[in-house]
Design a protein around this motif. Structure first.
Motif, mmCIF file in Angstrom:
data_model
loop_
_atom_site.group_PDB
_atom_site.id
_atom_site.type_symbol
_atom_site.label_atom_id
_atom_site.label_comp_id
_atom_site.label_asym_id
_atom_site.label_seq_id
_atom_site.Cartn_x
_atom_site.Cartn_y
_atom_site.Cartn_z
ATOM 1 N N LEU A 37 -55.036 -60.128 -68.169
ATOM 2 C CA LEU A 37 -55.597 -60.861 -67.032
ATOM 3 C C LEU A 37 -55.169 -62.323 -67.069
ATOM 4 O O LEU A 37 -54.818 -62.909 -66.029
ATOM 5 C CB LEU A 37 -57.123 -60.755 -67.048
ATOM 6 N N LEU A 38 -55.193 -62.931 -68.247
ATOM 7 C CA LEU A 38 -54.756 -64.325 -68.376
ATOM 8 C C LEU A 38 -53.273 -64.452 -68.054
ATOM 9 O O LEU A 38 -52.859 -65.379 -67.344
ATOM 10 C CB LEU A 38 -55.041 -64.819 -69.795
ATOM 11 N N GLU A 40 -51.524 -62.550 -66.137
ATOM 12 C CA GLU A 40 -51.310 -62.336 -64.704
ATOM 13 C C GLU A 40 -51.568 -63.599 -63.912
ATOM 14 O O GLU A 40 -50.833 -63.930 -62.987
ATOM 15 C CB GLU A 40 -52.222 -61.200 -64.215
ATOM 16 N N SER A 41 -52.619 -64.348 -64.297
ATOM 17 C CA SER A 41 -52.947 -65.586 -63.601
ATOM 18 C C SER A 41 -51.856 -66.632 -63.785
ATOM 19 O O SER A 41 -51.396 -67.263 -62.826
ATOM 20 C CB SER A 41 -54.296 -66.113 -64.110
ATOM 21 N N VAL A 42 -51.413 -66.826 -65.034
ATOM 22 C CA VAL A 42 -50.374 -67.820 -65.309
ATOM 23 C C VAL A 42 -49.047 -67.386 -64.702
ATOM 24 O O VAL A 42 -48.299 -68.202 -64.145
ATOM 25 C CB VAL A 42 -50.234 -68.033 -66.831
ATOM 26 N N SER A 44 -48.539 -65.548 -62.080
ATOM 27 C CA SER A 44 -48.563 -65.701 -60.633
ATOM 28 C C SER A 44 -48.213 -67.123 -60.225
ATOM 29 O O SER A 44 -47.425 -67.350 -59.296
ATOM 30 C CB SER A 44 -49.951 -65.320 -60.097
ATOM 31 N N GLY A 45 -48.771 -68.114 -60.923
ATOM 32 C CA GLY A 45 -48.457 -69.506 -60.618
ATOM 33 C C GLY A 45 -47.000 -69.844 -60.886
ATOM 34 O O GLY A 45 -46.366 -70.556 -60.101
#
Length: 208
Positions: A37-38, A40-42, A44-45
């Protein structure tokens, strides 16, 4: 007390001192999900940054600042401008567009790209390549995490198994397709890490 009774007591004590394998694997799975999850967030940016800087996303156009001022944002001074943005090709001009941190000059047109959140950026090839290196590095890290999880979760063969050949990637850990998947993850980590290093080097060369 007989020897058998003493041995049983020792085994029970040792078993009580170690967490069950199922508990350890459950913790590993929870940690793996959190890491995914972490990532995926990074990721994506970083992907968005690459797309905008490589001019693969956003709305291109010309921005002309009508007024600019320098404001304090935390410990830093940031330029904030108000002006007009005229999209390239078709599209309505925005006479109340705000841009910040781009080093604009009042009355001097600048080619910018408008993001989906309404902000602006100046496309930069070096930053695009740097963002690409970040994406590749994150993917290589993700492959490494999955590879390590595969080594931990897959059942190991006996050390006396003649099919086990030390020195080869993930050999002897699990039969069939599962072992192949673990091997692919290991080699993917190496390949992506190498590509990330090359992309980082290319971004430095472009900047210089």
């Amino acid at each position: 007390m007989t020897e058998d009774t003493a041995a049983q007591g020792t085994e029970a004590q040792n078993a009580g001192g170690r967490p069950p394998k199922r508990v350890g694997r459950a913790r590993l799975v929870v940690g793996l999900i959190a890491a995914l999850l972490l990532a995926e967030s990074v990721l994506s940016g970083a992907v968005d940054g690459f797309r905008y800087n490589a001019e693969l996303a956003g709305t291109p156009g010309v921005y002309t600042a009508a007024q600019c001022q320098t404001v304090r944002s935390g410990k830093y001074l940031v330029q904030e401008c108000q002006g007009t943005f005229v999209p390239a090709g078709s599209g309505r001009a925005d006479p109340a567009a705000e841009a910040s941190g781009l080093g604009l000059r009042v009355g001097v047109p600048a080619e910018l790209r408008r993001r989906s959140d309404g902000g602006f950026l100046r496309p930069d090839l070096a930053r695009a390549v740097l963002d690409l290196s970040v994406v590749l590095a994150l993917l290589s890290g993700l492959a490494l995490v999955l590879f390590g999880a595969g080594l931990t979760l897959l059942p190991k063969r006996s050390p006396d198994d003649p099919a086990r050949r030390p020195g080869r990637l993930a050999t002897g850990l699990a039969p069939g397709a599962a072992r192949v998947v673990v091997q692919i993850l290991g080699w993917s980590f190496l390949a992506l890490a190498g590509l990330a290093g090359l992309a980082l080097l290319a971004s430095l060369v472009i900047w210089i």
